[in-house]
Motif scaffolding. Structure first.
Motif, mmCIF file in Angstrom:
data_model
loop_
_atom_site.group_PDB
_atom_site.id
_atom_site.type_symbol
_atom_site.label_atom_id
_atom_site.label_comp_id
_atom_site.label_asym_id
_atom_site.label_seq_id
_atom_site.Cartn_x
_atom_site.Cartn_y
_atom_site.Cartn_z
ATOM 1 N N LEU A 177 0.842 -1.189 0.000
ATOM 2 C CA LEU A 177 0.000 0.000 0.000
ATOM 3 C C LEU A 177 0.881 1.244 0.000
ATOM 4 N N ILE A 178 0.535 2.217 -0.837
ATOM 5 C CA ILE A 178 1.293 3.464 -0.898
ATOM 6 C C ILE A 178 0.830 4.377 0.236
ATOM 7 N N PRO A 179 1.716 4.786 1.127
ATOM 8 C CA PRO A 179 1.320 5.712 2.190
ATOM 9 C C PRO A 179 0.990 7.093 1.622
ATOM 10 N N VAL A 180 -0.081 7.697 2.124
ATOM 11 C CA VAL A 180 -0.490 9.022 1.661
ATOM 12 C C VAL A 180 -0.943 9.855 2.849
ATOM 13 N N VAL A 181 -0.942 11.162 2.669
ATOM 14 C CA VAL A 181 -1.526 12.081 3.637
ATOM 15 C C VAL A 181 -2.961 12.354 3.202
ATOM 16 N N PHE A 182 -3.910 12.143 4.113
ATOM 17 C CA PHE A 182 -5.321 12.406 3.835
ATOM 18 C C PHE A 182 -5.756 13.603 4.683
ATOM 19 N N ARG A 183 -6.307 14.622 4.011
ATOM 20 C CA ARG A 183 -6.605 15.914 4.653
ATOM 21 C C ARG A 183 -8.089 16.252 4.471
ATOM 22 N N PRO A 184 -8.962 15.634 5.261
ATOM 23 C CA PRO A 184 -10.402 15.881 5.102
ATOM 24 C C PRO A 184 -10.864 17.120 5.871
ATOM 25 N N PHE A 185 -12.048 17.619 5.525
ATOM 26 C CA PHE A 185 -12.741 18.673 6.294
ATOM 27 C C PHE A 185 -11.825 19.849 6.617
ATOM 28 N N HIS A 186 -11.100 20.299 5.594
ATOM 29 C CA HIS A 186 -10.091 21.341 5.787
ATOM 30 C C HIS A 186 -10.728 22.736 5.766
ATOM 31 N N GLU A 187 -9.924 23.726 6.148
ATOM 32 C CA GLU A 187 -10.313 25.144 6.138
ATOM 33 C C GLU A 187 -11.593 25.391 6.934
ATOM 34 N N HIS A 188 -11.754 24.645 8.009
ATOM 35 C CA HIS A 188 -12.993 24.708 8.777
ATOM 36 C C HIS A 188 -13.078 25.920 9.698
ATOM 37 N N THR A 189 -11.995 26.696 9.823
ATOM 38 C CA THR A 189 -12.099 27.951 10.570
ATOM 39 C C THR A 189 -12.773 29.031 9.736
ATOM 40 N N GLY A 190 -12.926 28.769 8.437
ATOM 41 C CA GLY A 190 -13.770 29.595 7.581
ATOM 42 C C GLY A 190 -15.160 28.979 7.508
ATOM 43 N N SER A 191 -16.042 29.569 6.718
ATOM 44 C CA SER A 191 -17.428 29.075 6.661
ATOM 45 C C SER A 191 -17.922 28.882 5.234
ATOM 46 N N TRP A 192 -16.997 28.632 4.298
ATOM 47 C CA TRP A 192 -17.407 28.440 2.908
ATOM 48 C C TRP A 192 -17.757 26.984 2.591
ATOM 49 N N PHE A 193 -17.433 26.054 3.488
ATOM 50 C CA PHE A 193 -17.833 24.651 3.320
ATOM 51 C C PHE A 193 -18.901 24.289 4.350
ATOM 52 N N TRP A 194 -19.682 23.256 4.065
ATOM 53 C CA TRP A 194 -20.778 22.904 4.985
ATOM 54 C C TRP A 194 -20.262 22.418 6.338
#
Length: 385
Positions: A177-194
């Motif tokens: 398996l190739i190791p990867v960085v997974f970065r979900p639910f980012h920029e949550h200190t802003g309010s442009w995403f649900w």
């Protein structure tokens, strides 16, 4: 002899303790993933890796041409880190929301891994309560509704099933398996995403994060390092307000973009303000990373269309130098009016070459020599953080 044995045991325990502190949060993480995490920490003591979103897939004026990269065409070397986007994977579509086919993304990720570089993935997922809504469609209380709605939660877990399958389809030349960085639910200190600040409470955000991590671990996606990534923040307390806990985060980071004013008379002062404020955030992040013994990164940044010819050496370099950051990643080169890395002939290309020559900035060739996925050399295990 007795004294020698005690000294030997002390040294062995010291190394074991240092190694234990370098482990990722997933207990069953693959050997390569554990090695990557330890090496990210080790390498951040030497310098910072440079990254570019979608770097191998397209650039200004081209798409899906094997071996190409705008960064490579300027400095002769690929970026060390490449970012990828998983949005629309949850909808079962063949291409992501930036029109990159997932099959090609898989191939590019495999190519970068084989060359010794690092892949990182973000996920602008649609709304699991109302899948017709994108990440950017404002929707209050989505997370609250999700955990009260069995149908919506079942939908979301099916999305996670698909995401886990994709991550586990990333295989190296020996089937690992190739190791990867997974970065979900980012920029949550802003309010442009649900999932942003004005659309959910801190506890709801933490609940969503923990559920997601736990589920992906249950699905044996043991090649993931989980990155917590805010947008702009004002203090340590502000940064940590929605932090889900040390057992749920491998990497701490933040996103920040340089958006200078249109008025030339205000430009110099605005640039200095951006540099000063961003460096202050980096220093706060360094303190958090050291305190929690995590890797820290500048996970997204950039200046759209790079109108400032010396942006790389006058703005970015002072922000990231001697900061202990693992990597800095600029956003994608989508169009002539929407790009963040130079291409041949672009206004900032010459300055980017100077930035590239900085001995503490690592592109792919130097990182490949560091062998990110191999065990950390024994003499480096107890290195000071």
């Amino acid at each position: 002899m007795h004294r020698f044995l005690l000294a030997f045991l002390f040294l062995a325990l010291t190394h074991l303790s240092a190694w234990a502190q370098m482990l990722p949060i997933t207990r069953k993480a693959t050997a390569e993933t554990r090695n990557l995490y330890a090496n990210l920490k080790r390498l951040s003591q030497k310098g910072i890796m440079f990254g570019h979103q979608d770097a191998l897939a397209y650039g200004v004026g081209w798409k899906y041409e094997p071996g190409r990269s705008d960064v490579k065409e300027v400095v002769g070397e690929y970026p060390a880190v490449v970012g990828w986007e998983l949005g629309h994977l949850e909808l079962g579509k063949p291409m992501n929301l930036d029109s990159v086919p997932f099959q090609k993304m898989r191939e590019y990720a495999q190519q970068l891994y084989a060359k010794g570089g690092l892949n990182t993935f973000s996920w602008h997922l649609n709304n699991p309560v109302d899948p017709s809504k994108t990440s950017w469609d404002a929707a209050d209380s989505t997370i609250q509704h999700l955990f009260k709605d069995k149908k919506a939660l079942k939908r979301y877990t099916s999305w996670l099933d698909g995401l886990a399958s994709f991550m586990k389809s990333l295989k190296g030349p020996n089937g690992e398996l190739i190791p990867v960085v997974f970065r979900p639910f980012h920029e949550h200190t802003g309010s442009w995403f649900w999932w942003g600040r004005n659309h959910c409470s801190p506890e709801e955000y933490k609940q969503m994060w923990r559920f997601t991590v736990d589920y992906l671990r249950k699905k044996k996606a043991n090649n993931l390092l989980f990155a917590y990534s805010t947008d702009r923040f004002t203090s340590r307390e502000d940064y940590l307000e929605r932090y889900p806990g040390d057992d749920y985060v491998d990497i701490v980071g933040f996103d920040i973009y340089h958006r200078p004013p249109a008025d030339p008379a205000q430009l110099a002062q605005a640039n200095q303000n951006f540099l000063k404020e961003t460096r202050q955030m980096v220093e706060t992040l360094r303190q958090i990373g050291q305190e929690k013994n995590k890797v820290w990164t500048l996970s997204e940044t950039g200046l759209e269309t790079l109108p400032i010819a010396n942006w790389w050496t006058s703005i970015l370099a002072p922000i990231v130098q001697n900061a202990g950051l693992s990597y800095v990643m600029v956003w994608r080169n989508a169009r002539p009016d929407h790009f963040y890395a130079p291409y041949p002939g672009q206004k900032s290309a010459d300055d980017f070459k100077v930035f590239y020559q900085n001995p503490n900035v690592f592109f792919l060739d130097k990182v490949a020599r560091e062998r990110l996925y191999a065990p950390v050399p024994q003499d480096k295990l107890g290195a000071k953080k």
